[in-house]
Design an enzyme around this catalytic site. Structure first.
Site, PDB file in Angstrom:
ATOM      1  N   ILE A  30       0.842  -1.193   0.000  1.00  0.00           N
ATOM      2  CA  ILE A  30       0.000   0.000   0.000  1.00  0.00           C
ATOM      3  C   ILE A  30       0.878   1.244   0.000  1.00  0.00           C
ATOM      4  CG2 ILE A  30      -0.223   0.114   2.523  1.00  0.00           C
ATOM      5  CD1 ILE A  30      -3.222   0.905   2.038  1.00  0.00           C
ATOM      6  N   CYS A  31       0.401   2.281  -0.691  1.00  0.00           N
ATOM      7  CA  CYS A  31       1.063   3.588  -0.702  1.00  0.00           C
ATOM      8  C   CYS A  31      -0.042   4.635  -0.629  1.00  0.00           C
ATOM      9  CB  CYS A  31       1.950   3.749  -1.935  1.00  0.00           C
ATOM     10  SG  CYS A  31       1.051   3.711  -3.503  1.00  0.00           S
ATOM     11  N   ASN A  32       0.217   5.853  -1.061  1.00  0.00           N
ATOM     12  CA  ASN A  32      -0.821   6.891  -0.992  1.00  0.00           C
ATOM     13  C   ASN A  32      -1.980   6.639  -1.936  1.00  0.00           C
ATOM     14  OD1 ASN A  32       0.026   8.578   1.056  1.00  0.00           O
ATOM     15  ND2 ASN A  32       1.399   9.702  -0.284  1.00  0.00           N
TER      16      ASN A  32
END
Length: 120
Positions: free
Chosen positions: A61-63
């Site tokens: 997961i990232c932004n």
């Protein structure tokens, strides 16, 4: 490439590691509130890869999902066999009303996620 909607991830009974690949300052500001959650910035992957199990299910997961899709490919090329990305990243996570710790900056809170086939 495998992608998963945050709302499906939150209700999954599978055993996996949710790997937040944002930089540490981003992680320390706000993050998903989730068990089996670890922060290893993508910029530190080369040093940290030996510490990860290649056959463990990893969900990145990232932004907004862009970095995590790149990182999925990076890991697959290095022999990781079960790696997915969270569609829409933490933006979509927040839009789905899932628990978070900290306060995302306004530009994240008001961002739109363009993830398709995902609720919210």
């Amino acid at each position: 490439m495998n992608s998963i909607c945050p709302s499906h991830l939150a209700s999954s009974a599978e055993d996996f590691l949710l790997l937040d690949i944002r930089e540490r300052f981003e992680f320390n500001t706000y993050r998903a509130d989730f068990p089996n959650y670890l922060n290893i910035p993508f910029s530190e992957f080369d040093e940290e890869l030996p510490n990860l199990q290649r056959n463990r299910k990893l969900i990145l997961i990232c932004n907004n999902g862009l970095r995590s899709r790149t990182a999925v490919q990076f890991l697959a090329e290095r022999g990781f066999t079960d790696v997915s990305s969270v569609m829409g990243g933490l933006v979509k996570w927040q839009q789905n009303g899932l628990p978070m710790t900290g306060t995302p900056p306004d530009f994240i809170s008001h961002s739109r996620s363009f993830a398709k086939d995902c609720s919210a």
